[in-house]
Scaffold this motif. Sequence first.
Motif, short mmCIF file in Angstrom:
data_model
loop_
_atom_site.label_atom_id
_atom_site.label_comp_id
_atom_site.label_asym_id
_atom_site.label_seq_id
_atom_site.Cartn_x
_atom_site.Cartn_y
_atom_site.Cartn_z
N MET A 49 18.09 81.35 54.00
CA MET A 49 17.13 81.03 55.06
C MET A 49 16.33 79.79 54.71
SD MET A 49 15.76 84.82 56.21
CE MET A 49 14.65 84.13 57.44
N LEU A 50 15.92 79.67 53.46
CA LEU A 50 15.15 78.49 53.05
C LEU A 50 16.00 77.23 53.17
CD1 LEU A 50 13.31 79.94 49.92
CD2 LEU A 50 12.27 79.27 52.09
N ALA A 51 17.25 77.30 52.72
CA ALA A 51 18.10 76.10 52.72
C ALA A 51 18.46 75.68 54.14
CB ALA A 51 19.36 76.37 51.91
N THR A 52 18.76 76.63 55.01
CA THR A 52 19.19 76.27 56.37
C THR A 52 18.03 75.88 57.27
OG1 THR A 52 19.18 78.65 56.93
CG2 THR A 52 21.29 77.65 56.31
N SER A 53 16.81 75.93 56.76
CA SER A 53 15.68 75.44 57.55
C SER A 53 15.59 73.92 57.53
CB SER A 53 14.36 76.02 57.02
OG SER A 53 14.04 75.48 55.74
N GLU B 147 8.13 76.36 46.51
CA GLU B 147 8.88 77.13 45.52
C GLU B 147 9.82 76.27 44.69
OE1 GLU B 147 10.82 80.40 47.40
OE2 GLU B 147 8.96 81.26 48.21
N THR B 148 10.45 75.28 45.32
CA THR B 148 11.40 74.43 44.58
C THR B 148 11.19 72.97 44.98
OG1 THR B 148 13.03 74.91 46.29
CG2 THR B 148 13.17 76.19 44.25
N PRO B 149 10.17 72.33 44.43
CA PRO B 149 9.91 70.92 44.78
C PRO B 149 11.13 70.04 44.47
CG PRO B 149 8.08 71.87 43.53
CD PRO B 149 9.20 72.86 43.46
N GLY B 150 11.46 69.16 45.40
CA GLY B 150 12.58 68.26 45.22
C GLY B 150 13.89 68.77 45.78
N LEU B 151 13.99 70.10 45.99
CA LEU B 151 15.24 70.65 46.50
C LEU B 151 15.48 70.24 47.95
CD1 LEU B 151 17.73 72.40 46.09
CD2 LEU B 151 16.35 74.42 46.71
N ALA B 152 14.41 70.08 48.72
CA ALA B 152 14.57 69.71 50.13
C ALA B 152 15.30 68.38 50.27
CB ALA B 152 13.21 69.65 50.81
N ALA C 287 17.44 59.87 56.31
CA ALA C 287 16.10 59.30 56.37
C ALA C 287 15.05 60.29 55.87
CB ALA C 287 15.78 58.86 57.80
N GLU C 288 15.18 61.55 56.24
CA GLU C 288 14.20 62.55 55.80
C GLU C 288 14.32 62.81 54.31
OE1 GLU C 288 14.46 65.99 58.24
OE2 GLU C 288 13.73 64.96 60.04
N ALA C 289 15.50 62.50 53.74
CA ALA C 289 15.65 62.59 52.28
C ALA C 289 15.08 61.36 51.59
CB ALA C 289 17.13 62.74 51.92
N GLY C 290 14.65 60.36 52.38
CA GLY C 290 14.13 59.13 51.81
C GLY C 290 15.21 58.15 51.39
N ASP C 291 16.45 58.44 51.76
CA ASP C 291 17.56 57.55 51.40
C ASP C 291 17.79 56.59 52.55
OD1 ASP C 291 19.78 56.34 50.38
OD2 ASP C 291 20.84 58.19 49.87
N TRP C 292 16.88 55.63 52.71
CA TRP C 292 16.95 54.67 53.82
C TRP C 292 18.17 53.76 53.74
CZ3 TRP C 292 13.91 55.71 57.75
CH2 TRP C 292 12.74 56.43 57.52
N PRO C 293 18.57 53.29 52.56
CA PRO C 293 19.80 52.49 52.52
C PRO C 293 21.02 53.25 53.06
CG PRO C 293 18.56 52.17 50.50
CD PRO C 293 17.89 53.29 51.25
#
Length: 727
Positions: free
Chosen positions: A233-237, A294-299, A324-330
Amino acid sequence: MAGPAGSGKSALVLLWAHTGKVPGPLAWVSCDSGDELPGVFWPCVLQALRHAGVDVAAAGEAPECGDALDYVFIARLAAGLTARSTPVALVLDDFHPAAGSVLAEGVAYLLKRAGAALRLVVVARRDPPLPLHRSRLAGELSEIRMDDLAFSDRETAALLDQHGVALSRPSVRALRERTEGWAAGLRLAAMSMAGHSDPEGFVRQFTGDDQAVASYLLEEVLDTQSPDMRRLMLATSVPERVNAELATALVGRTAGKLFSAMVEQNAFFRPLGHGWYRGHQMLVTFLRLRLRHETPGLAGELQRKAAAWFSGQGLLTEAVRSAAEAGDWPCASRLIVHQLAIGQALGLTDDRFTAELFRNMPHHVVTRSAARHEPEPALVCAAAALSRGDTSACDEALGHIERALARRSDADGEHGARIRLTHSVIIIQRTRTSDVPAAVRAAATAQALFGEVSPEVLGDRPELRALVLSTLGGEELRGGRLKAAETTLLTGLSAATAVGNSALRRACLEDLALLQALRGRFRAAAEFAARAEHPTLTARSRPDRSGAAVLVAKGWVDLAGDRLDAAESELSRAGTVLQSSPDPFVGAVRALVLSLTNIAEGRGNRALRTLASSREHATAPWLLQRLDAAEREAHVARPRPAGGFRADGERTRAPDTAAAPQIFGSLSGRELDVLVHLAQMMTTEEIAAELYLSVNTVKTHLKSVYRKLAVTRRTAAVRRARELRLL
């Protein structure tokens, strides 16, 4: 009745029970996890029936063990119910037996044997494992689901009023939309707003991260799950929507196997069709918050996985959003450029998400990527800035692009071709109204690059062809290559219509209207002008052009129809538009048509003044030739000295005492064609090219026309034809 926790299911059944509309006695069984054992459940059912006044003595004692289904007991219970004169309503609240369990089979068997004597009301968070399809087909099933349970704006306002909260209608609607009408969310919001100093401001900030909502969802939804289900549930959000394949890509095959159970057992997940689901937006907000805690950085890692999966499935918009939401703009920029989707960033398509998304791209991403000879972030940045009207930011990004392109190798294959094509498209959009020659050069470059990229990818981007073809078609029109312009503009019109771009469609229609008027095809010119002024597509942005070309074309159509007052009116409107939005070419054509109108009215001096003021703007040789022809006719049309003078300085004509015009022999169809084009001040060579005739043949037809109309000059032939209503 199926709905998520807190959706008001039990409250709705209680309200129904107290309305007095229940046809007979009502028995209520509230279940919990322990009640799913048959040895506990059936005694509870008998007790509830007795409490409701139903005689169940014939059923005997309930079975003590649940290893096997006791058909005898259930058959006796059903027989006792069918012996009654009125049906019995049995409510099973929070009823969640496992599929295929003894309990589920027993309830299904009771429902089948009791028939109409039993009105079973099941209240659950998911569809119960009962043979509902049979009852559905027989018309014996009433289903109440999340959409039915959701509050309306009126019901939301009533709930808030009970808590003493007064909100404006827009705020009530915003709160209802944010909660999706979820009863618990609305109730928690109302409780939080009671006595709040700024309830309107509270609504603007109320989401799934509100403390009261988060606590409720944590206790009622998340903490009740197994570790694997919780992880799923956390991952598929993270993505906006999810299916089984994407869930497996995010959490692995083991946890991914739970996906069907998650969406079937949790009404917070709503089906979108074709195997896709989305979570309730308040639940999604809460789950994303818990994931970060709970898991910083996993998102970010999950977003990158989602971007890769979406990209592999050809779902570009969602791949770009995830990157983009991952911050991977390139990565997000490369996806757009590689798929030639720059039209989305430029606002050439209905999907304007890309332009808004890249507003948040950090500036250092552009500069660092350009320094590494990677122009993709700068390309998308320039397009997004241009779409929102920020030309300064666009020009700055274009500078980075050009420096990066100067350092790249020309032998970088199709990838390089897509980069250069994207750059050319941005240049076209940037300069198409401010620097037409630059736009035309970029369009020619883009058209050449079309042959270097994959036809499959290019076929999905009609907006690029529409932009390039509308630009090149306009240039062909202004260069006098009318046949080529017609082909190019019609193709561009088809592409613009396919992608739904109203601005490009209108540009093509305007040029086509003017082109058809130049060719003497006035019915077609009128049709194109009408389509340009009354678009069938919904405009997403302001038109790039002023509309003067349409007014000039309409004026020419009126002139051809001998509606001289209407022609002057349209041309006057065009002149007003051109004062605020100059277009030298359209202005010169307007002067030509206005001079023809004056010649038709016998005002040669006025026509000469109009022509003299327009020559400096007419740079195309073919247009100058037409102006020269009009000037010669204007000299012929000047009034004779025998007349007087009007206040505007024009001589008046002497009274015409000649007999009515005569015609010596009827004109052939080809002679009429030549005459129509003659009226447009087309040269002999232009008429020959238009009608696919030799110049000598056209001259022969002209001599015949002059002879039959008893005239010796072009202007006289046109005037005589109008008098005879041949034009």
